[in-house]
Design a protein around this motif. Structure first.
Motif, PDB file in Angstrom:
ATOM      1  N   SER A 304       4.424  42.691  61.417  1.00 28.59           N
ATOM      2  CA  SER A 304       4.557  42.712  60.220  1.00 28.59           C
ATOM      3  C   SER A 304       3.791  41.832  59.285  1.00 28.59           C
ATOM      4  CB  SER A 304       6.212  42.461  59.713  1.00 28.59           C
ATOM      5  OG  SER A 304       6.497  41.163  60.020  1.00 28.59           O
ATOM      6  N   TRP A 305       3.580  42.142  58.158  1.00 28.99           N
ATOM      7  CA  TRP A 305       3.023  41.389  57.200  1.00 28.99           C
ATOM      8  C   TRP A 305       3.498  41.548  55.750  1.00 28.99           C
ATOM      9  CZ3 TRP A 305       0.014  42.408  52.678  1.00 28.99           C
ATOM     10  CH2 TRP A 305      -0.020  43.709  52.016  1.00 28.99           C
ATOM     11  N   SER A 306       3.393  40.438  55.217  1.00 28.21           N
ATOM     12  CA  SER A 306       3.895  40.151  53.709  1.00 28.21           C
ATOM     13  C   SER A 306       2.913  39.843  52.766  1.00 28.21           C
ATOM     14  CB  SER A 306       4.920  38.923  53.888  1.00 28.21           C
ATOM     15  OG  SER A 306       5.378  38.642  52.416  1.00 28.21           O
ATOM     16  N   SER A 307       3.057  40.555  51.385  1.00 31.83           N
ATOM     17  CA  SER A 307       2.162  40.401  50.351  1.00 31.83           C
ATOM     18  C   SER A 307       2.362  39.241  49.533  1.00 31.83           C
ATOM     19  CB  SER A 307       2.086  41.706  49.629  1.00 31.83           C
ATOM     20  OG  SER A 307       3.295  41.906  49.040  1.00 31.83           O
ATOM     21  N   ASN A 308       3.377  38.369  50.051  1.00 32.31           N
ATOM     22  CA  ASN A 308       3.790  37.231  49.188  1.00 32.31           C
ATOM     23  C   ASN A 308       3.838  35.948  50.026  1.00 32.31           C
ATOM     24  OD1 ASN A 308       6.428  37.431  50.420  1.00 32.31           O
ATOM     25  ND2 ASN A 308       7.629  38.303  48.680  1.00 32.31           N
ATOM     26  N   ASN A 310       6.455  34.996  52.049  1.00 31.11           N
ATOM     27  CA  ASN A 310       7.461  35.223  52.989  1.00 31.11           C
ATOM     28  C   ASN A 310       6.869  34.773  54.427  1.00 31.11           C
ATOM     29  OD1 ASN A 310       9.748  36.211  54.748  1.00 31.11           O
ATOM     30  ND2 ASN A 310       8.878  38.450  54.625  1.00 31.11           N
ATOM     31  N   ALA A 313       7.279  36.703  58.170  1.00 32.42           N
ATOM     32  CA  ALA A 313       6.418  37.862  58.604  1.00 32.42           C
ATOM     33  C   ALA A 313       5.418  37.057  59.713  1.00 32.42           C
ATOM     34  CB  ALA A 313       5.561  38.215  57.613  1.00 32.42           C
ATOM     35  N   ARG A 316       1.005  36.616  56.627  1.00 33.89           N
ATOM     36  CA  ARG A 316       1.379  36.610  54.927  1.00 33.89           C
ATOM     37  C   ARG A 316       0.183  36.279  54.199  1.00 33.89           C
ATOM     38  NH1 ARG A 316       3.280  31.623  52.448  1.00 33.89           N
ATOM     39  NH2 ARG A 316       2.504  29.902  53.595  1.00 33.89           N
ATOM     40  N   ALA A 362       3.864  46.358  53.305  1.00 32.97           N
ATOM     41  CA  ALA A 362       4.250  44.973  53.394  1.00 32.97           C
ATOM     42  C   ALA A 362       5.897  45.018  53.289  1.00 32.97           C
ATOM     43  CB  ALA A 362       3.740  44.142  52.206  1.00 32.97           C
ATOM     44  N   ILE A 363       6.345  43.942  54.046  1.00 36.12           N
ATOM     45  CA  ILE A 363       7.661  43.503  54.127  1.00 36.12           C
ATOM     46  C   ILE A 363       7.938  42.363  53.574  1.00 36.12           C
ATOM     47  CG2 ILE A 363       9.911  43.255  55.456  1.00 36.12           C
ATOM     48  CD1 ILE A 363       8.802  45.191  57.353  1.00 36.12           C
ATOM     49  N   ASN A 364       8.401  42.249  52.291  1.00 38.31           N
ATOM     50  CA  ASN A 364       8.716  41.028  51.619  1.00 38.31           C
ATOM     51  C   ASN A 364      10.140  40.352  51.731  1.00 38.31           C
ATOM     52  OD1 ASN A 364       5.703  40.960  51.045  1.00 38.31           O
ATOM     53  ND2 ASN A 364       6.306  42.282  48.980  1.00 38.31           N
ATOM     54  N   GLU A 365      10.763  40.837  52.592  1.00 38.01           N
ATOM     55  CA  GLU A 365      12.258  40.394  52.349  1.00 38.01           C
ATOM     56  C   GLU A 365      12.267  39.334  53.785  1.00 38.01           C
ATOM     57  OE1 GLU A 365      14.741  44.006  54.310  1.00 38.01           O
ATOM     58  OE2 GLU A 365      13.321  44.370  52.224  1.00 38.01           O
TER      59      GLU A 365
END
Length: 434
Positions: A304-308, A310, A313, A316, A362-365
């Motif tokens: 997964s990737w995160s745009s913030n 996080n 991931a 990130r 993105a998954i930011n949680e």
């Protein structure tokens, strides 16, 4: 440096021994030591060695290999005696006819970096290297009975190794490696030292030099350094995070700015994610590596990737620095071969950009929660990673058939040895119960 400049330094600094270093396909640093009187032969690429004696390198019937020193890597070991000093070169490996030896991991990275540059991609990496500092028991054996109780960013006297980290940083900077930061990590006896941005080949060279320096200087302080990824059941393992910058030929950042990713950056991330599982055997090469890739231990589990910011991931986008967005890859661990790891990272980036791969949302949680995600996970064991690697035409093409086959064979052997071993856990769990 020129040859003449190196000869002058060797004479002025009273350098007596020179180590010609190279790395095998499993990431182990090797060297041949020569005296200063043999320096001319070394600089004319006349020093050979038996490649059949290095695991995974060359067959006995075709075993003569030559070391070609990279003059830009010349440096003096600052921790050695000041009389009769010791210097080193990092070398590329060639055959007797002068051709590049295909199983040289550094050659794989040099080729990847050249292809990226030819495509207008200039890739710079800031490596964050984690490791453990351990005591020895009364018999001189390395002990996991750690006395210190320090954790993230703690200071002395709770952190008992401040002076060792300081010594490591000063020695590395004397060798021309620029250090950004150092600190105690989350786990007990765990530490991190971060380099500043460097191009791909300098980054891999710095990691190998760093490992050598850490082990040598830890020993001088009466401790033992370990880059084994996971030492304690209930503590974090050691990762090797890469913060990646990509510039075009005009030195413009192509990842993004003001929080907005550019199209090529999205494709680059998609490339990294699309090859994450098949590259896991390179990024996480040991049976022990997969004990680190578990929830709640500051290591990724999902592809997964995160745009913030996080950190759960795999990749990130950290907070911007000087308006320059970067990507952070969090899956590699401290046992990886940096030449192969960074080379395959470059190829994954190029594949994503060249084929305009689509990037999923993105998954930011926090991905360590009990929620189940309908996305791929990283391999759970070395066996699963071996299967992904073995079935990858992409990896075989980029690594070359020789490295691919030798690496695969060795990892299959390692997994079989682990499966046949009786572990301490089994003895503790079953010996008296059954």
């Amino acid at each position: 440096m020129t040859k003449e400049e190196i000869f002058a330094i060797v004479e002025e600094e009273d350098v007596e021994f020179i180590r010609l270093q190279f790395t095998d396909i499993f990431g182990t640093l090797k060297n041949i030591a020569i005296t200063a009187r043999q320096l001319e032969d070394a600089l004319e690429n006349k020093i050979l060695f038996d490649g059949s004696s290095v695991k995974g390198f060359a067959p006995i019937e075709d075993s003569d290999l030559y070391l070609h020193p990279d003059l830009s890597t010349f440096c003096i070991f600052p921790w050695r005696p000041q009389q009769g000093k010791v210097a080193r070169f990092i070398c590329n490996i060639h055959r007797a006819d002068g051709s590049v030896f295909a199983a040289d991991p550094r050659a794989v990275l040099l080729d990847a970096a050249k292809k990226a540059k030819d495509a207008g991609l200039n890739i710079f990496i800031e490596a964050e290297c984690e490791f453990f500092l351990l005591n020895a028991d009364d018999a001189g054996e390395v002990s996991l009975n750690v006395k210190e109780k320090a954790s993230y960013f703690d200071i002395g006297p709770l952190d008992m190794s401040e002076n060792i980290r300081r010594d490591i940083v000063l020695n590395l900077e004397d060798m021309g490696i620029k250090i950004k930061a150092s600190h105690h990590e989350i786990a007990k006896a765990q530490h991190e030292i971060d380099f500043t941005d460097q191009d791909a080949i300098k980054c891999a060279d710095a990691i190998q030099t760093f490992r050598m320096a850490v082990k040598t200087l830890a020993k001088r302080h009466g401790l033992s350094a370990s880059f084994m990824p996971k030492l304690f059941d209930s503590e974090n393992g050691s990762g090797m995070h890469f913060k990646i910058s990509i510039l075009n030929d005009d030195e413009e950042n192509i990842i993004g700015k003001e929080g907005k990713l550019m199209p090529r950056a999205k494709s680059a991330i998609a490339g990294i994610l699309s090859h994450a599982r098949e590259l896991s055997l390179i990024n996480n090469p040991l049976v022990n590596s997969y004990k680190r890739l578990k929830p709640n231990f500051d290591a990724p589990v999902y592809v997964s990737w995160s745009s913030n910011s996080n950190r759960s991931a795999l990749l990130r986008i950290p907070m911007e620095r000087n308006n320059q967005m970067r990507m952070e890859l969090r899956s590699p661990d401290s046992a990886t071969n940096p030449y192969l790891c960074i080379a395959m990272l470059i190829y994954a980036i190029m594949d994503g950009i060249e084929n305009t791969l689509e990037l999923e949302d993105a998954i930011n949680e926090n991905m360590y929660s009990d929620k189940l995600y309908n996305i791929k996970k990283l391999p759970d064991t070395l066996s699963e990673a071996i299967e992904e690697f073995e079935n990858s035409g992409f990896v075989k093409e980029k690594l070359g058939e020789h490295i691919f086959n030798e690496y695969l064979k060795a990892k299959k052997t390692e997994w079989n040895e682990f499966n046949n071993a009786i572990t301490d856990w089994e003895i503790k769990k079953y010996l008296e119960r059954y």
